[in-house]
Design a protein around this motif. Structure first.
Motif, short mmCIF file in Angstrom:
data_model
loop_
_atom_site.label_atom_id
_atom_site.label_comp_id
_atom_site.label_asym_id
_atom_site.label_seq_id
_atom_site.Cartn_x
_atom_site.Cartn_y
_atom_site.Cartn_z
N UNK A 221 0.82 -1.21 0.00
CA UNK A 221 0.00 0.00 0.00
C UNK A 221 0.86 1.26 0.00
N UNK A 222 0.71 2.06 -1.04
CA UNK A 222 1.46 3.31 -1.19
C UNK A 222 1.22 4.24 0.01
N UNK A 223 -0.01 4.34 0.49
CA UNK A 223 -0.31 5.23 1.61
C UNK A 223 0.28 4.71 2.92
N UNK A 224 0.28 3.40 3.12
CA UNK A 224 0.91 2.82 4.32
C UNK A 224 2.41 3.10 4.31
N UNK A 225 3.04 2.90 3.16
CA UNK A 225 4.48 3.17 3.04
C UNK A 225 4.78 4.65 3.21
N UNK A 226 3.90 5.50 2.66
CA UNK A 226 4.10 6.94 2.76
C UNK A 226 4.05 7.44 4.19
N UNK A 227 3.05 6.99 4.96
CA UNK A 227 2.94 7.40 6.35
C UNK A 227 4.15 6.91 7.14
N UNK A 228 4.55 5.67 6.94
CA UNK A 228 5.73 5.13 7.62
C UNK A 228 6.98 5.93 7.25
N UNK A 229 7.06 6.37 6.00
CA UNK A 229 8.17 7.20 5.57
C UNK A 229 8.23 8.53 6.32
N UNK A 230 7.07 9.16 6.49
CA UNK A 230 7.03 10.40 7.27
C UNK A 230 7.47 10.13 8.70
N UNK A 231 6.98 9.04 9.30
CA UNK A 231 7.34 8.72 10.67
C UNK A 231 8.84 8.53 10.85
N UNK B 233 -11.35 -3.24 8.42
CA UNK B 233 -10.34 -2.41 7.79
C UNK B 233 -10.81 -2.22 6.35
N UNK B 234 -11.31 -1.02 6.06
CA UNK B 234 -11.82 -0.76 4.71
C UNK B 234 -10.80 -0.06 3.84
N UNK B 235 -9.76 0.45 4.43
CA UNK B 235 -8.69 1.11 3.69
C UNK B 235 -7.41 1.06 4.50
N UNK C 243 -9.65 7.18 12.61
CA UNK C 243 -8.77 6.01 12.40
C UNK C 243 -8.84 5.47 10.97
N UNK C 244 -10.03 5.34 10.37
CA UNK C 244 -10.10 4.76 9.03
C UNK C 244 -9.88 5.76 7.89
N UNK C 245 -9.52 7.00 8.20
CA UNK C 245 -9.42 8.03 7.16
C UNK C 245 -8.03 8.21 6.58
N UNK C 246 -7.11 7.36 6.92
CA UNK C 246 -5.71 7.55 6.52
C UNK C 246 -5.36 6.94 5.17
N UNK C 247 -6.32 6.41 4.44
CA UNK C 247 -6.02 5.77 3.15
C UNK C 247 -5.49 6.75 2.11
N UNK C 248 -5.47 8.03 2.44
CA UNK C 248 -4.86 9.04 1.56
C UNK C 248 -3.61 9.64 2.19
N UNK C 249 -2.97 8.92 3.07
CA UNK C 249 -1.83 9.44 3.83
C UNK C 249 -0.71 9.95 2.93
N UNK C 250 -0.45 9.30 1.82
CA UNK C 250 0.66 9.70 0.96
C UNK C 250 0.41 11.04 0.28
N UNK C 251 -0.83 11.47 0.20
CA UNK C 251 -1.11 12.76 -0.44
C UNK C 251 -1.29 13.89 0.57
N UNK C 252 -1.19 13.58 1.85
CA UNK C 252 -1.27 14.63 2.87
C UNK C 252 0.08 15.31 3.03
N UNK C 253 0.05 16.55 3.48
CA UNK C 253 1.31 17.26 3.70
C UNK C 253 1.95 16.79 5.00
N UNK C 254 3.25 16.96 5.07
CA UNK C 254 3.96 16.62 6.30
C UNK C 254 3.45 17.41 7.48
N UNK C 255 3.17 18.71 7.27
CA UNK C 255 2.66 19.53 8.36
C UNK C 255 1.30 19.04 8.85
N UNK C 256 0.42 18.66 7.94
CA UNK C 256 -0.91 18.16 8.32
C UNK C 256 -0.79 16.89 9.17
N UNK C 257 0.07 15.98 8.73
CA UNK C 257 0.26 14.72 9.46
C UNK C 257 0.91 14.99 10.82
#
Length: 167
Positions: free
Chosen positions: A72-82, A124-126, A145-159
């Motif tokens: 999942x691109x969004x899962x990898x993206x959030x982990x990358x920010x972390x 888990x729907x996304x 909790x279930x709204x993070x399926x767009x994590x890779x398109x969020x800004x670093x500041x927002x996250x």
């Protein structure tokens, strides 16, 4: 007896290795962070969660359960920010982080969904689905909790602001 029970919980908390925020492997993304691949289907997810909750009970930190997958691109993206220094510093001071591999729940091939259900998230729907728990294990972000399926398109500041807002 109570003192020995606390020691046993503390020993368990530090005996089980935890999936940490550092990426297993990374690739350059289209943003100013790298994607990370911290999800491991072979990990004992229940033990990782129990260990994080035990440490949180002692340290009074919150727990972040990131329920996602390396596909999942969004899962990898959030982990990358972390894994960036800015996030890692803030997260380390406030949270215990657990990455839980959920397989492909959208295709009926999910795993570890019972962990989310334990905290009140029925499906888990996304991916990722991100649960923030109190040190006592209470879900603090049921609506988001279930709204993070767009994590890779969020800004670093927002996250960053979202996770920094849980005091």
């Amino acid at each position: 007896m109570r003192g020995s029970s606390l020691c046993a919980v503390a020993a368990l908390a530090f005996a089980v290795p935890l999936a940490v925020a550092a990426p297993v492997s990374a690739e350059q993304g289209e943003t100013d962070h790298r994607e990370a691949r911290p999800y491991d289907a072979q990990r004992a997810a229940f033990a990782d969660v129990a260990s994080a909750l035990a440490r949180a009970a002692i340290s009074r930190k919150r727990v972040i359960l990131v329920m996602g997958a390396n596909w999942c691109h969004d899962s990898r993206g959030l982990a990358g920010w972390f894994a960036t220094p800015r996030f890692a510093d803030m997260l380390e001071r406030r949270y215990e982080i657990v990455y839980v591999d959920v397989g492909h729940p959208q295709e009926g091939e999910g795993r570890n969904i019972d962990i989310a259900q334990r905290f009140g998230i029925e499906e888990i729907s996304g991916t990722p689905t991100v649960l923030i728990l109190s040190p006592e294990g209470t879900l603090l972000n049921a609506e988001t909790a279930p709204t993070w399926r767009n994590a890779a398109s969020r800004t670093g500041d927002e996250i960053f602001d979202y996770f920094a807002s849980f005091e």
